[in-house]
Scaffold this motif. Sequence first.
Motif, PDB file in Angstrom:
ATOM      1  N   TYR A 262       0.660  -1.003  -0.099  1.00 56.41           N
ATOM      2  CA  TYR A 262       0.052  -0.012   0.015  1.00 56.41           C
ATOM      3  C   TYR A 262       0.796   1.228  -0.047  1.00 56.41           C
ATOM      4  CZ  TYR A 262      -4.755  -2.233   0.646  1.00 56.41           C
ATOM      5  OH  TYR A 262      -5.889  -2.692   0.550  1.00 56.41           O
ATOM      6  N   ARG A 263       2.020   1.451   0.913  1.00 53.93           N
ATOM      7  CA  ARG A 263       2.702   2.453   0.973  1.00 53.93           C
ATOM      8  C   ARG A 263       3.576   2.603  -0.589  1.00 53.93           C
ATOM      9  NH1 ARG A 263       5.943   2.585   6.531  1.00 53.93           N
ATOM     10  NH2 ARG A 263       6.688   4.655   5.554  1.00 53.93           N
ATOM     11  N   LYS A 264       3.670   1.495  -1.258  1.00 49.29           N
ATOM     12  CA  LYS A 264       4.479   1.822  -2.191  1.00 49.29           C
ATOM     13  C   LYS A 264       3.731   2.312  -3.265  1.00 49.29           C
ATOM     14  CE  LYS A 264       7.350  -1.032  -5.708  1.00 49.29           C
ATOM     15  NZ  LYS A 264       7.765  -2.353  -5.781  1.00 49.29           N
ATOM     16  N   ASN A 265       2.241   1.734  -3.468  1.00 47.15           N
ATOM     17  CA  ASN A 265       1.475   2.031  -4.524  1.00 47.15           C
ATOM     18  C   ASN A 265       0.584   3.130  -4.487  1.00 47.15           C
ATOM     19  OD1 ASN A 265       1.734  -0.512  -6.636  1.00 47.15           O
ATOM     20  ND2 ASN A 265       2.064  -1.347  -4.835  1.00 47.15           N
ATOM     21  N   PHE A 266       0.507   3.857  -3.360  1.00 46.29           N
ATOM     22  CA  PHE A 266      -0.142   4.896  -2.899  1.00 46.29           C
ATOM     23  C   PHE A 266       0.516   5.841  -2.255  1.00 46.29           C
ATOM     24  CE2 PHE A 266      -3.197   1.485  -3.258  1.00 46.29           C
ATOM     25  CZ  PHE A 266      -4.082   1.853  -4.211  1.00 46.29           C
ATOM     26  N   THR A 267       0.977   6.808  -2.940  1.00 43.86           N
ATOM     27  CA  THR A 267       1.963   7.703  -2.540  1.00 43.86           C
ATOM     28  C   THR A 267       1.331   8.540  -1.258  1.00 43.86           C
ATOM     29  OG1 THR A 267       1.156   9.534  -4.237  1.00 43.86           O
ATOM     30  CG2 THR A 267       3.084   8.039  -4.632  1.00 43.86           C
ATOM     31  N   LYS A 268       0.003   8.898  -1.302  1.00 46.22           N
ATOM     32  CA  LYS A 268      -0.769   9.589  -0.039  1.00 46.22           C
ATOM     33  C   LYS A 268      -1.235   8.773   0.915  1.00 46.22           C
ATOM     34  CE  LYS A 268      -1.539  13.811  -3.039  1.00 46.22           C
ATOM     35  NZ  LYS A 268      -2.801  14.657  -3.457  1.00 46.22           N
ATOM     36  N   TYR A 269      -0.943   7.499   1.039  1.00 49.03           N
ATOM     37  CA  TYR A 269      -1.121   6.592   1.974  1.00 49.03           C
ATOM     38  C   TYR A 269      -1.160   6.896   3.399  1.00 49.03           C
ATOM     39  CZ  TYR A 269      -2.477   2.020   3.904  1.00 49.03           C
ATOM     40  OH  TYR A 269      -2.961   0.960   4.562  1.00 49.03           O
TER      41      TYR A 269
END
Length: 214
Positions: free
Chosen positions: A195-202
Amino acid sequence: MIEKVFAVVLAIIAVGSLTEATPLETLLALFLLFIHILVRCYETNFTQVFSKKATMNLIQYLNCYVYYFGVVVLLICRGEGFVTGTSLTHLSIDGFSWRLVICCALFVFASYHQFNSHRILVNLRRDKQGRVATEGHFVASGGYFEWVSSPHMFFECLIYVSLFGIIWRNSSWWAVLALVAVNQLTMAYETHLWYRKNFTKYPAKRKALIPFIF
């Protein structure tokens, strides 16, 4: 793989001090495990939205059947009066203590919130009419998703902790609890990193599995 090795080691240690759960504890744990499996079966067949491109390794698929068969066997094999060689004890409601009440309450609490977490994930792929609108991946919000990336895995651990609290005398259950805990921890951490890798605004405040801790 590491969680399986860890569970095997715990199972070997547990064999050295075999103890038995009472008939009431064993039956109660079997009933709650049946409810848990029934809910998971319902979710898999009627609510969850799986990607048509997603595949599962055949060995992993068969392992699920072996696992659920195995945990039932482990529940029964260390229950008083269930197998040859164990002491014969009459089933009595007098053994229903506050410990069992608390464990049952924890089971209900964890099961409800796990189901709700799965519902939140499912609604990410459905429209307001309940029809499947997409098979994409999105950042979930609401419920315990505000604190952890995989609350459904966190509550899976709590479900097995509640079962362990009921049949703590069953030494074989140490291996099951270890397997579930390490497996969910590993998957939750990998999911969190994805999630942290694929969503920059996580959301930065979210943990992987345990709120505010891990």
